[in-house]
Design a protein around this motif. Structure first.
Motif, PDB file in Angstrom:
ATOM      1  N   PHE A 114       6.607  26.274  15.071  1.00  0.00           N
ATOM      2  CA  PHE A 114       7.574  26.287  13.978  1.00  0.00           C
ATOM      3  C   PHE A 114       7.251  27.450  13.050  1.00  0.00           C
ATOM      4  N   LEU A 115       8.288  28.060  12.496  1.00  0.00           N
ATOM      5  CA  LEU A 115       8.113  29.130  11.525  1.00  0.00           C
ATOM      6  C   LEU A 115       7.762  28.496  10.187  1.00  0.00           C
ATOM      7  N   LEU A 116       6.560  28.782   9.677  1.00  0.00           N
ATOM      8  CA  LEU A 116       6.096  28.192   8.426  1.00  0.00           C
ATOM      9  C   LEU A 116       6.340  29.097   7.232  1.00  0.00           C
ATOM     10  N   SER A 117       6.219  30.408   7.446  1.00  0.00           N
ATOM     11  CA  SER A 117       6.327  31.335   6.323  1.00  0.00           C
ATOM     12  C   SER A 117       6.966  32.638   6.782  1.00  0.00           C
ATOM     13  N   CYS A 118       8.025  33.027   6.060  1.00  0.00           N
ATOM     14  CA  CYS A 118       8.742  34.256   6.395  1.00  0.00           C
ATOM     15  C   CYS A 118       9.601  34.632   5.193  1.00  0.00           C
TER      16      CYS A 118
END
Length: 144
Positions: free
Chosen positions: A70-74
Motif C-alpha cells: 500500500f502507498l503510505l506516503s506520497c
C-alpha cells in the motif's frame, strides 16, 4: 443563535480534521522514522528527468498471505501514482508462491520545476490490520 454557534463549531471541527488528514499525506516516511528515533533506510533511488518523468517499482508480494503493498506516503503535488497491479507467479503449480506488485508513478511538472529529492513510502500490510506493517519500502526520487 444556538444553532448558528453549533454549526460554527461543527465547521471548525471538520476544518481541523481536514487539515490533519491533508498534512498527514505530506508527512514523509523519513520524518516519521526520525520522529520515532529510527534512521530511515532508503531501499531504492530513482532518477527522473523532464523527458522521462515516469518510473516503475516492482516488489515481491504474496497474495496468499493476505499481505499487499500500500502507498503510505506520497506528495501528490509532486508525484502521481498511475497504477498498481499484482502479477501472479509464473509457476502456477507451486501453491503459495510469491508474485510481484508493480507500481507505476509519474513526477508532475511541479515536481520537476527544481532539482529535489521526493520520498515515497510503501507498506506491506494486511488491509484489516493497517497498524501492523510487516515491511516498509522507501523510494527516493531524484529530479534533475
Amino acid at each position: 443563535m444556538k444553532l448558528k454557534s453549533q454549526l460554527t463549531l461543527v465547521s471548525a471541527s471538520f476544518l481541523v480534521v481536514g487539515v490533519a488528514v491533508a498534512s498527514q499525506c505530506q508527512y514523509s516516511g523519513q520524518a516519521r522514522a526520525a520522529s520515532q528515533g529510527k534512521t530511515p533506510k532508503v531501499n531504492k533511488v530513482i532518477a527522473v528527468t523532464e523527458k522521462k518523468p515516469a518510473f516503475t517499482v516492482t516488489l515481491s508480494s504474496n497474495a496468499t498471505t493476505g499481505y499487499s503493498w500500500f502507498l503510505l506516503s506520497c506528495d501528490n503535488r509532486l508525484v502521481t501514482p498511475l497504477s498498481a497491479r499484482y502479477i501472479p507467479p509464473k509457476n502456477k503449480k507451486m501453491m503459495g508462491a510469491p508474485g510481484q506488485m508493480q507500481w507505476q508513478f509519474q513526477v508532475t511538472p511541479a515536481g520537476l520545476a527544481v532539482p529535489r529529492v521526493i520520498t515515497l513510502e510503501l507498506g506491506y500490510l494486511r488491509p484489516w490490520q493497517p497498524a501492523s506493517i510487516a515491511e516498509r519500502y522507501l523510494i527516493d526520487v531524484v529530479t534533475q
